[in-house]
Scaffold this active site. Structure first.
Site, PDB file in Angstrom:
ATOM      1  N   HIS A 138       0.817  -1.213   0.000  1.00  0.00           N
ATOM      2  CA  HIS A 138       0.000   0.000   0.000  1.00  0.00           C
ATOM      3  C   HIS A 138       0.859   1.274   0.000  1.00  0.00           C
ATOM      4  CE1 HIS A 138      -3.976  -1.848   0.459  1.00  0.00           C
ATOM      5  NE2 HIS A 138      -3.356  -2.776   1.159  1.00  0.00           N
ATOM      6  N   GLU A 168      -8.693   5.280  -6.362  1.00  0.00           N
ATOM      7  CA  GLU A 168      -7.746   5.650  -7.408  1.00  0.00           C
ATOM      8  C   GLU A 168      -8.391   6.488  -8.504  1.00  0.00           C
ATOM      9  OE1 GLU A 168      -9.185   1.371  -8.328  1.00  0.00           O
ATOM     10  OE2 GLU A 168      -8.839   2.677  -6.600  1.00  0.00           O
TER      11      GLU A 168
END
Length: 271
Positions: A138, A168
């Protein structure tokens, strides 16, 4: 120093000056009442001393109040920044982006009379982002999002809007950019992001994004614009990702049916 802050400080000084003058009047009345007149030297000395101390003490009060206003303004600016910015990428968060777009195009899509300036709403999504998180962690995913956001900010004009809608997914409002010009910008953004790489030296991963957009002039609510742009984004991803699908409101024509078209030339208004 910003003009609103100067105006506030100027108003504060005038208010404190008015209050000081009022208090001076009270001092004069009180001195006259206590001594019965100003003929006595004691009354004159007392009045002079009280007025001098009053006006001398007013100066540090003004300086203190002004410093407090500056500090409060700075703090309010910080709070506004935290409330409207995405913590990771420092672009507008979803709520702030939508509100800013609505302020540009009018509430509920109602444009001002005679306002026929073209706009384009772009929605872009990082390709295979879950794969980056799963394979590289991450932390690398956050680095990818930060790089994408920085590239977007550097590639559009100051009066364009850049926001992170969540995960995203990012969005851009291009002001005074019609269909043809938006194609150039969208393709340039796609190409620039496709040059970015993240991850450790032996596992470098190239980034890419898919973009969907809608160019418009007429009054359209934000939710409707987003739905069309998001549909075009889905077309770009379905066609193989790392592509641009752009429509123009009215004709709803898209770039090669949702696939990417290499666009030659540049726009002088975008770097």
């Amino acid at each position: 120093m910003p003009t609103p802050l100067l105006d506030s400080l100027r108003m504060l000084c005038l208010e404190l000056l008015g209050l000081t003058v009022t208090m001076a009047g009270v001092v004069v009345i009180a001195t006259y009442w206590y001594f019965g007149s100003f003929a006595l030297p004691a009354a004159q000395n007392a009045l002079l001393f009280c007025l001098m101390m009053l006006f001398v003490s007013a100066l540090p009060l003004q300086l203190y109040a002004a410093s407090r206003i500056v500090a409060l303004r700075r703090r309010n600016h910080q709070l506004f920044h935290f409330a409207t910015r995405d913590g990771l990428t420092q672009v507008l968060n979803r709520a702030a982006f939508q509100k800013s777009v609505e302020l540009r195009i009018g509430p509920d899509g109602r444009r001002r009379e005679g306002d026929d300036v073209p706009h384009t709403l772009l929605i872009l999504d990082a390709d295979h982002f879950k794969r980056i998180n799963d394979r590289l962690g991450h932390g690398t995913g956050d680095e990818a999002l930060s790089l994408i956001a920085a590239t977007l900010r550097q590639s559009v004009r100051k009066d364009d809007l850049v926001g992170r809608l969540g995960g995203e997914e990012f969005a851009i409002l291009l002001r005074n950019a019609g269909y043809e010009e938006a194609q150039v910008v969208a393709e340039r953004l796609r190409a620039r992001i496709n040059m970015l790489e993240v991850g450790p030296r032996n596992r470098r991963t190239r980034l890419s994004v898919s973009l969907g957009g809608i160019s418009f002039r007429t009054a359209v609510p934000f939710d409707a614009l987003y739905k069309i742009a998001d549909t075009n984004l889905y077309k770009a991803k379905s066609a193989g990702r790392n592509r641009v699908a752009l429509s123009q409101l009215g004709s709803l024509r898209s770039v090669d049916g949702g696939t990417t078209r290499q666009i030659e030339g540049t726009s002088r208004r975008w770097g």
